[in-house]
Design a protein around this motif. Structure first.
Motif, PDB file in Angstrom:
ATOM      1  N   GLY A 213      11.264  -6.286  -9.040  1.00  0.00           N
ATOM      2  CA  GLY A 213       9.823  -6.291  -9.273  1.00  0.00           C
ATOM      3  C   GLY A 213       9.081  -5.866  -8.024  1.00  0.00           C
ATOM      4  N   ASN A 214       8.163  -4.921  -8.184  1.00  0.00           N
ATOM      5  CA  ASN A 214       7.366  -4.428  -7.057  1.00  0.00           C
ATOM      6  C   ASN A 214       5.904  -4.372  -7.444  1.00  0.00           C
ATOM      7  OD1 ASN A 214      10.136  -2.618  -6.949  1.00  0.00           O
ATOM      8  ND2 ASN A 214       9.510  -3.367  -4.938  1.00  0.00           N
ATOM      9  N   GLY A 215       5.048  -4.825  -6.528  1.00  0.00           N
ATOM     10  CA  GLY A 215       3.602  -4.731  -6.739  1.00  0.00           C
ATOM     11  C   GLY A 215       3.006  -3.741  -5.758  1.00  0.00           C
ATOM     12  N   TYR A 216       2.044  -2.966  -6.215  1.00  0.00           N
ATOM     13  CA  TYR A 216       1.417  -1.946  -5.366  1.00  0.00           C
ATOM     14  C   TYR A 216      -0.093  -2.092  -5.417  1.00  0.00           C
ATOM     15  CZ  TYR A 216       6.057   0.098  -5.992  1.00  0.00           C
ATOM     16  OH  TYR A 216       7.409   0.286  -6.036  1.00  0.00           O
ATOM     17  N   HIS A 217      -0.698  -2.159  -4.244  1.00  0.00           N
ATOM     18  CA  HIS A 217      -2.154  -2.184  -4.152  1.00  0.00           C
ATOM     19  C   HIS A 217      -2.642  -0.750  -4.069  1.00  0.00           C
ATOM     20  CE1 HIS A 217      -5.951  -2.920  -1.571  1.00  0.00           C
ATOM     21  NE2 HIS A 217      -6.254  -2.974  -2.857  1.00  0.00           N
ATOM     22  N   LEU A 218      -3.546  -0.379  -4.988  1.00  0.00           N
ATOM     23  CA  LEU A 218      -4.052   0.991  -5.049  1.00  0.00           C
ATOM     24  C   LEU A 218      -5.566   0.965  -4.793  1.00  0.00           C
ATOM     25  CD1 LEU A 218      -2.156   2.007  -8.319  1.00  0.00           C
ATOM     26  CD2 LEU A 218      -1.361   2.228  -5.956  1.00  0.00           C
ATOM     27  N   PRO A 219      -5.969   0.944  -3.525  1.00  0.00           N
ATOM     28  CA  PRO A 219      -7.399   0.811  -3.190  1.00  0.00           C
ATOM     29  C   PRO A 219      -8.259   1.908  -3.801  1.00  0.00           C
ATOM     30  CG  PRO A 219      -6.028   0.532  -1.228  1.00  0.00           C
ATOM     31  CD  PRO A 219      -5.132   1.023  -2.311  1.00  0.00           C
ATOM     32  N   ALA A 220      -7.747   3.134  -3.848  1.00  0.00           N
ATOM     33  CA  ALA A 220      -8.538   4.244  -4.364  1.00  0.00           C
ATOM     34  C   ALA A 220      -8.873   4.069  -5.835  1.00  0.00           C
ATOM     35  CB  ALA A 220      -7.784   5.566  -4.157  1.00  0.00           C
TER      36      ALA A 220
ATOM     37  N   VAL B 101       5.571   6.001  -8.516  1.00  0.00           N
ATOM     38  CA  VAL B 101       4.268   5.435  -8.868  1.00  0.00           C
ATOM     39  C   VAL B 101       3.326   6.532  -9.348  1.00  0.00           C
ATOM     40  CG1 VAL B 101       2.226   4.243  -7.982  1.00  0.00           C
ATOM     41  CG2 VAL B 101       4.502   3.431  -7.363  1.00  0.00           C
ATOM     42  N   ASP B 102       3.395   7.714  -8.741  1.00  0.00           N
ATOM     43  CA  ASP B 102       2.602   8.853  -9.214  1.00  0.00           C
ATOM     44  C   ASP B 102       2.913   9.152 -10.679  1.00  0.00           C
ATOM     45  OD1 ASP B 102       0.837   9.725  -7.237  1.00  0.00           O
ATOM     46  OD2 ASP B 102       2.395  10.823  -6.150  1.00  0.00           O
ATOM     47  N   ARG B 103       4.207   9.147 -11.011  1.00  0.00           N
ATOM     48  CA  ARG B 103       4.611   9.416 -12.395  1.00  0.00           C
ATOM     49  C   ARG B 103       4.105   8.321 -13.332  1.00  0.00           C
ATOM     50  NH1 ARG B 103       9.672  10.739 -10.028  1.00  0.00           N
ATOM     51  NH2 ARG B 103      10.561   8.783 -10.792  1.00  0.00           N
ATOM     52  N   LEU B 104       4.189   7.069 -12.867  1.00  0.00           N
ATOM     53  CA  LEU B 104       3.719   5.955 -13.694  1.00  0.00           C
ATOM     54  C   LEU B 104       2.224   6.061 -13.968  1.00  0.00           C
ATOM     55  CD1 LEU B 104       5.634   2.913 -12.116  1.00  0.00           C
ATOM     56  CD2 LEU B 104       6.235   4.229 -14.151  1.00  0.00           C
ATOM     57  N   LEU B 105       1.458   6.434 -12.960  1.00  0.00           N
ATOM     58  CA  LEU B 105       0.010   6.572 -13.138  1.00  0.00           C
ATOM     59  C   LEU B 105      -0.312   7.694 -14.119  1.00  0.00           C
ATOM     60  CD1 LEU B 105      -1.223   6.030  -9.470  1.00  0.00           C
ATOM     61  CD2 LEU B 105      -1.469   4.468 -11.399  1.00  0.00           C
TER      62      LEU B 105
ATOM     63  N   ARG C 171       0.857  -1.193   0.000  1.00  0.00           N
ATOM     64  CA  ARG C 171       0.000   0.000   0.000  1.00  0.00           C
ATOM     65  C   ARG C 171       0.891   1.240   0.000  1.00  0.00           C
ATOM     66  NH1 ARG C 171      -3.053  -3.445   3.875  1.00  0.00           N
ATOM     67  NH2 ARG C 171      -1.904  -2.411   5.544  1.00  0.00           N
ATOM     68  N   ILE C 172       1.408   1.582  -1.158  1.00  0.00           N
ATOM     69  CA  ILE C 172       2.458   2.585  -1.243  1.00  0.00           C
ATOM     70  C   ILE C 172       1.979   3.973  -0.839  1.00  0.00           C
ATOM     71  CG2 ILE C 172       2.025   3.016  -3.710  1.00  0.00           C
ATOM     72  CD1 ILE C 172       5.425   3.086  -1.857  1.00  0.00           C
ATOM     73  N   PHE C 173       0.754   4.355  -1.194  1.00  0.00           N
ATOM     74  CA  PHE C 173       0.287   5.702  -0.857  1.00  0.00           C
ATOM     75  C   PHE C 173      -0.090   5.808   0.612  1.00  0.00           C
ATOM     76  CE2 PHE C 173      -0.856   5.850  -5.557  1.00  0.00           C
ATOM     77  CZ  PHE C 173       0.308   6.539  -5.872  1.00  0.00           C
ATOM     78  N   ASP C 174      -0.617   4.737   1.195  1.00  0.00           N
ATOM     79  CA  ASP C 174      -0.838   4.724   2.649  1.00  0.00           C
ATOM     80  C   ASP C 174       0.502   4.805   3.373  1.00  0.00           C
ATOM     81  OD1 ASP C 174      -3.579   4.514   2.351  1.00  0.00           O
ATOM     82  OD2 ASP C 174      -3.565   2.325   2.396  1.00  0.00           O
TER      83      ASP C 174
ATOM     84  N   VAL D  77      10.144   4.738   0.661  1.00  0.00           N
ATOM     85  CA  VAL D  77       8.706   4.881   0.440  1.00  0.00           C
ATOM     86  C   VAL D  77       8.400   6.181  -0.297  1.00  0.00           C
ATOM     87  CG1 VAL D  77       6.540   5.406   1.645  1.00  0.00           C
ATOM     88  CG2 VAL D  77       7.875   3.404   2.288  1.00  0.00           C
ATOM     89  N   LEU D  78       8.985   7.273   0.137  1.00  0.00           N
ATOM     90  CA  LEU D  78       8.723   8.562  -0.510  1.00  0.00           C
ATOM     91  C   LEU D  78       9.197   8.553  -1.960  1.00  0.00           C
ATOM     92  CD1 LEU D  78       9.662  11.022   2.389  1.00  0.00           C
ATOM     93  CD2 LEU D  78       7.396  10.250   1.682  1.00  0.00           C
ATOM     94  N   ASP D  79      10.337   7.931  -2.200  1.00  0.00           N
ATOM     95  CA  ASP D  79      10.857   7.847  -3.566  1.00  0.00           C
ATOM     96  C   ASP D  79       9.957   6.974  -4.446  1.00  0.00           C
ATOM     97  OD1 ASP D  79      13.080   8.259  -5.550  1.00  0.00           O
ATOM     98  OD2 ASP D  79      13.188   6.077  -5.381  1.00  0.00           O
ATOM     99  N   GLN D  80       9.541   5.816  -3.930  1.00  0.00           N
ATOM    100  CA  GLN D  80       8.691   4.912  -4.706  1.00  0.00           C
ATOM    101  C   GLN D  80       7.313   5.520  -4.952  1.00  0.00           C
ATOM    102  OE1 GLN D  80       8.395   0.828  -3.497  1.00  0.00           O
ATOM    103  NE2 GLN D  80      10.579   0.606  -3.129  1.00  0.00           N
ATOM    104  N   ALA D  81       6.763   6.201  -3.964  1.00  0.00           N
ATOM    105  CA  ALA D  81       5.443   6.809  -4.126  1.00  0.00           C
ATOM    106  C   ALA D  81       5.474   7.873  -5.219  1.00  0.00           C
ATOM    107  CB  ALA D  81       4.974   7.413  -2.808  1.00  0.00           C
ATOM    108  N   GLU D  82       6.525   8.656  -5.236  1.00  0.00           N
ATOM    109  CA  GLU D  82       6.670   9.671  -6.290  1.00  0.00           C
ATOM    110  C   GLU D  82       6.777   9.008  -7.661  1.00  0.00           C
ATOM    111  OE1 GLU D  82       9.666  13.354  -7.566  1.00  0.00           O
ATOM    112  OE2 GLU D  82       9.932  12.326  -5.644  1.00  0.00           O
TER     113      GLU D  82
END
Length: 422
Positions: free
Chosen positions: A192-199, A82-86, A36-39, A75-80
Motif C-alpha cells: 500500500g502506497n499513499g501519494y500527496h498530489l499538491p497540484a 501514478v501518471d497512468r493511474l491518474l 510527494r511522488i512528482f516532487d 521513484v521514476l517507476d512509481q511516478a510513471e
C-alpha cells in the motif's frame, strides 16, 4: 597540476556539485517519505543528470550507492505508474459505462489475459466540511480498522506487516465470504502506497497484491492451510474540489481465484451493487465519525493528521487569495439512499426464494456426490448464467441476503454440508 594533486585539491565547482548532490539526496528521501511522488521524480531526474556532470569521485559514488540508486529507480517507476493511474481515473478512453445512478458513475474495462474486468466508480460528497477530507483519508490510513467499514463483511482482518514510511505499508488482508460457506477463505499480501498530489489538491492511495514469497521490508507469511492467496489491486482518489465538495474515485480489480464461478457473474456483481455499497458505507462512516474508532485513531496520531488538514486549509487560503471563494456552493447530498428491495415486497420475496432454492439445490448436489465441476458446468446452470435477467436477480439477491440478519439461519443450515473449494 597532476592527477593526484587534483584529487587532493578538488575545484570549487566540484565541491559545490558534491554539496548539491548531498542536498538533493536528502531532499529526495524527504519527498519519498512525505509521499510527494512528482516532487521526488523532479529531484531524481536532477540527480541522474548530475551523475554525468560530477567529476568528484565521492559525489559520484554517493549517487551510485545502492540505496540512492534504488530509490531513484523506484521513484521514476512509481511516478510513471501514478501518471497512468491518474489517466485511468480522469479519462474515459478504454472504459465502458456500466451505470450512472444516484450520483455514482460506474465504468468497466476489459483487460488483456484475464476475463475479470477492472471497475471504476466515482462520486462527489457534497455539503462536507474541509475536515472531512482528513477523516476520509483516515479510513485508508488506519488499515487495521478497514474491516469495520468495508462493505459486505467480507474483510475479516487486516494485519500491518510493515509501515516503512509515512504513507507506505505492507499489509496482509483476510477475506471470507460468509454467504457462501462452501468456499475456502482468501488472503492477500498487499503493498500500500499513499501519494500527496499538491497540484491536484488530492491524495491517491494505491494497493496492489503480490504473489512473491519475500519482501525487503518484512517477512512474508505463507498462506495458512486451506487458504487461497488471491490477487487484488485498488486505487482510491480523494480530491478537494471546492470548500464543501470532495471528489471520491476508485478503481478496483479483484481475482478471488474462484475456479468454478463464471467470470460474467463476478463481473456483473462487481459493476453493480459492490461499488454502490462501498460509496454508501464510506459516506455513512464519515457522517457518524465522532466517537468512532477512526476518531480515536486521529487523536492518537494528531500530528500526522494535522499535517494533512493543514494542507487542505492551505489550499483553501490559496483559493481565497485567487478569488475562488465565490465559486457556487452545493448544498444537496449527491448520494441518495436508494429504495431497497423490501423482504415483504413481491420482488424481495422472489429474489430470496430463488437464492435459497439455488443454494439448497447446489448444497444437495454436493451432498449426493456431485463434483463442483459437474454442478457448475451443467447445461441448465450454464444457460441460466448466460441469461442477463438471471444474473441480475442473483446479484441483487446476494447483496440483499448479505444485509439480512435472517439469512444467518440459512447459512447455519447449509454449513452442515460444507464443501471446500480451492
Amino acid at each position: 597540476m597532476g592527477a593526484e594533486e587534483a584529487k587532493r585539491n578538488p575545484s570549487a565547482d566540484d565541491t559545490s556539485l558534491a554539496s548539491r548532490v548531498s542536498d538533493l539526496t536528502a531532499q529526495l528521501k524527504e519527498h519519498v517519505f512525505q509521499g510527494r511522488i512528482f516532487d521526488a521524480r523532479v529531484t531524481a531526474l536532477k540527480l541522474k543528470s548530475m551523475r554525468n556532470e560530477v567529476s568528484d569521485a565521492a559525489a559520484r559514488t554517493k549517487i551510485d550507492s545502492d540505496s540512492v540508486k534504488h530509490t531513484i529507480e523506484e521513484v521514476l517507476d512509481q511516478a510513471e505508474h501514478v501518471d497512468r493511474l491518474l489517466r485511468d481515473l480522469h479519462s474515459d478512453d478504454g472504459w465502458t459505462l456500466a451505470k450512472d445512478s444516484n450520483g455514482v458513475t460506474i465504468h468497466y474495462r476489459r483487460e488483456a489475459g484475464t476475463s475479470i474486468h477492472t471497475v471504476r466508480a466515482a462520486t462527489q460528497f457534497r455539503n462536507f466540511e474541509p475536515k472531512d477530507f482528513t477523516k476520509l483519508c483516515s479510513l485508508f490510513v488506519e488499515t487495521e480498522c478497514m474491516p469495520k467499514w468495508f462493505p459486505g463483511g467480507v474483510m475479516k482482518k487486516a494485519d500491518v506487516l510493515s509501515w516503512h514510511s509515512k504513507y507506505s505499508k505492507v499489509i496482509q488482508l483476510h477475506i471470507s465470504l460468509d454467504l457462501l460457506p462452501f468456499l475456502s477463505s482468501r488472503d492477500a499480501i498487499v503493498y500500500g502506497n499513499g501519494y500527496h498530489l499538491p497540484a491536484q489538491n488530492a491524495f491517491l492511495i494505491r494497493s496492489k497484491s503480490t504473489q512473491e514469497t519475500s519482501c525487503r521490508y518484512c517477512d512474508v507469511p505463507k498462506p495458512a492451510k486451506g487458504i487461497v492467496r488471491m490477487d487484488t489491486e485498488s486505487i482510491f482518489f480523494v480530491q478537494l474540489v471546492q470548500k464543501d465538495v470532495i471528489s471520491f474515485k476508485m478503481i478496483g480489480r479483484d481475482d478471488l481465484k474462484l475456479k468454478y464461478i463464471p467470470s460474467p457473474l463476478l463481473n456483473y456483481i462487481s459493476q453493480g451493487h459492490m461499488p454502490y455499497d462501498l460509496m454508501r458505507t464510506v459516506k455513512r462512516t464519515i457522517q457518524n465519525f465522532d466517537g468512532s474508532v477512526w476518531d480515536k485513531k486521529m487523536k492518537e496520531r494528531a500530528e500526522y493528521y494535522q499535517e494533512i488538514e493543514d494542507k487542505v486549509y492551505a489550499q483553501l487560503e490559496k483559493w481565497d487569495r485567487e478569488g475562488a471563494s465565490d465559486r457556487p456552493s452545493y448544498r444537496a447530498n449527491v448520494l441518495k439512499k436508494p429504495t431497497p428491495s423490501k423482504i415483504g415486497s413481491k420482488s424481495g420475496i422472489l429474489y430470496t426464494v430463488i437464492a435459497v432454492v439455488a443454494i439448497v439445490i447446489i448444497s444437495r448436489l454436493f451432498a449426493y456426490g456431485s463434483t463442483v465441476k459437474d454442478v457448475v458446468t451443467s447445461n441448465i446452470l450454464m444457460e441460466l448464467l448466460e441469461n442477463e435477467h438471471f444474473r441480475r436477480i442473483v446479484s441483487s439477491t446476494l447483496t440483499l441476503m448479505m444485509s439480512l440478519a435472517s439469512t444467518r439461519k440459512v447459512i447455519k443450515l447449509l454449513s452442515s454440508d460444507k464443501t471446500i473449494l480451492s
